[in-house]
Design an enzyme around this catalytic site. Sequence first.
Site, PDB file in Angstrom:
ATOM      1  CE  LYS A   1      83.221  14.177  28.331  1.00 39.10           C
ATOM      2  NZ  LYS A   1      82.831  13.285  29.415  1.00 39.10           N
TER       3      LYS A   1
ATOM      4  NE  ARG B   1      81.407  19.120  33.706  1.00 41.32           N
ATOM      5  CZ  ARG B   1      82.457  19.763  33.222  1.00 41.32           C
ATOM      6  NH1 ARG B   1      82.798  20.943  33.709  1.00 41.32           N
ATOM      7  NH2 ARG B   1      83.169  19.217  32.260  1.00 41.32           N
TER       8      ARG B   1
ATOM      9  CE  LYS C   1      84.939  16.745  34.532  1.00 43.44           C
ATOM     10  NZ  LYS C   1      83.868  15.750  34.286  1.00 43.44           N
TER      11      LYS C   1
ATOM     12  CD  GLU D   1      92.377  11.061  22.163  1.00 43.82           C
ATOM     13  OE1 GLU D   1      92.202   9.845  22.296  1.00 43.82           O
ATOM     14  OE2 GLU D   1      92.892  11.773  23.043  1.00 43.82           O
TER      15      GLU D   1
ATOM     16  CE  LYS E   1      79.654  14.490  26.739  1.00 40.14           C
ATOM     17  NZ  LYS E   1      79.825  13.673  27.898  1.00 40.14           N
TER      18      LYS E   1
ATOM     19  CB  SER F   1      73.249  18.816  29.513  1.00 40.52           C
ATOM     20  OG  SER F   1      74.574  19.263  29.752  1.00 40.52           O
TER      21      SER F   1
ATOM     22  CE1 TYR G   1      70.633  14.065  28.994  1.00 42.89           C
ATOM     23  CE2 TYR G   1      71.762  15.606  27.518  1.00 42.89           C
ATOM     24  CZ  TYR G   1      71.800  14.681  28.546  1.00 42.89           C
ATOM     25  OH  TYR G   1      72.994  14.356  29.126  1.00 42.89           O
TER      26      TYR G   1
HETATM   27  C1  PBG Z   1      81.354  12.654  32.468  1.00 45.97           C
HETATM   28  C2  PBG Z   1      80.328  12.981  31.467  1.00 45.97           C
HETATM   29  C3  PBG Z   1      79.910  14.276  31.169  1.00 45.97           C
HETATM   30  C4  PBG Z   1      78.876  14.155  30.252  1.00 45.97           C
HETATM   31  C5  PBG Z   1      78.677  12.787  29.984  1.00 45.97           C
HETATM   32  N1  PBG Z   1      79.603  12.061  30.743  1.00 45.97           N
HETATM   33  C6  PBG Z   1      80.328  15.585  31.731  1.00 45.97           C
HETATM   34  C7  PBG Z   1      81.728  15.946  31.822  1.00 45.97           C
HETATM   35  O1  PBG Z   1      82.613  15.422  31.151  1.00 45.97           O
HETATM   36  O2  PBG Z   1      81.995  16.821  32.657  1.00 45.97           O
HETATM   37  C8  PBG Z   1      78.134  15.332  29.693  1.00 45.97           C
HETATM   38  C9  PBG Z   1      76.841  15.071  29.056  1.00 45.97           C
HETATM   39  C10 PBG Z   1      76.009  16.264  28.851  1.00 45.97           C
HETATM   40  O3  PBG Z   1      76.423  17.426  29.071  1.00 45.97           O
HETATM   41  O4  PBG Z   1      74.864  16.068  28.431  1.00 45.97           O
HETATM   42  N2  PBG Z   1      82.250  11.666  32.243  1.00 45.97           N
END
Ligand code: PBG
Length: 324
Positions: free
Chosen positions: A196, A206, A218, A234, A249, A275, A314
């Site tokens: 991720k 968010r 992050k 990982e 991701k 997203s 989505y």
């Molecule tokens: C948080 C989480 C995030 C997403 C899924 N779980 C956002 C982040 O890490 O800030 C993002 C999913 C998306 O953008 O569609 N643990």
Amino acid sequence: MHLPIRPRRNRRHPVLRDLVAETELSVEHLIYPLFLTEGQKIREPIKTMPGQFRLSADELLTEVESCLKLGLRTFALFPAVRESLKTSDAAESFNAKGLLPETLLQLKHRFSQAFFITDVALDPYSSDGHDGLVRDGLVVNDATVEVLCKMAVMQAQAGADWVAPSDMMDGRVGAIRRALDKAGFEDTGILAYSAKYASAFYGPFRDALASAPKFGDKKTYQMDPRNRREAIREALLDIQEGADAVMVKPGLPYLDIVRELRNRVQVPVAVYNVSGEYAMIKAAGQLGMMDETKAMLEMLMSFRRAGADLILTYFAKDFAKLKA
Ligand code: PBG
């Protein structure tokens, strides 16, 4: 021209193109992320994600029902938690009477044919907006993992089929596996968000959960977009610790990582079409810059071609409607 070999010959007829197609995409491969909110009869549009909503439990049940009719059977649930419930210890994350478990119990009761995935990370519950506990301005690993374990066990109790740690703490998959087994949930699976990346493409998500970090970013836990080998490291660790499937991701900017993992690991590989990727295509479609449906199909196919078994997107319902 004297050309004994003509690749175009295999493209000349639509039936032939289907015969020789190398990649297949169907609704079985798709997982639909849904946002949950408190209240009743609430279907609140998410501004940065046109066509997606924050749904109250009753509306979510209706939504799942209509997806099932289209053949879409797998869902990932994300609760939008009220600001007043967010604390620095994120205690709401393992509250068995919370919004997520109460709704999940109803869903499981009503739709035994569906498959539900829950997210394990503290950000929707943290007053700091981070995936882990913050101490002296730092996100701490081991104390966070303890909370994640409680959260995962609570979600399994509420009926989660897979728990999906998205927090990127070290050692959390193994710890969650042990905690689940100890609590008698050896059949509850773990979908690990293994690779991720720290990404700008999470912006709309968010907004949807009002979960942006209150300070900093992050980057001390999510991966650096410059790294490929680290993704393999990982994923292999998560598999060793007991992950049933691994995830990459975001999706589109990381197709090389999807392929890399597909070539290296034996467990299913999932990709999260996040997203921002959704918003990009929706926005371009609305502005008349691209054909939204064709762009969606091409993008979803690219994940399968890169080697993803499962796709969180989505667009899942749009795709299912198209194929129904
Ligand atoms: C948080 C989480 C995030 C997403 C899924 N779980 C956002 C982040 O890490 O800030 C993002 C999913 C998306 O953008 O569609 N643990």
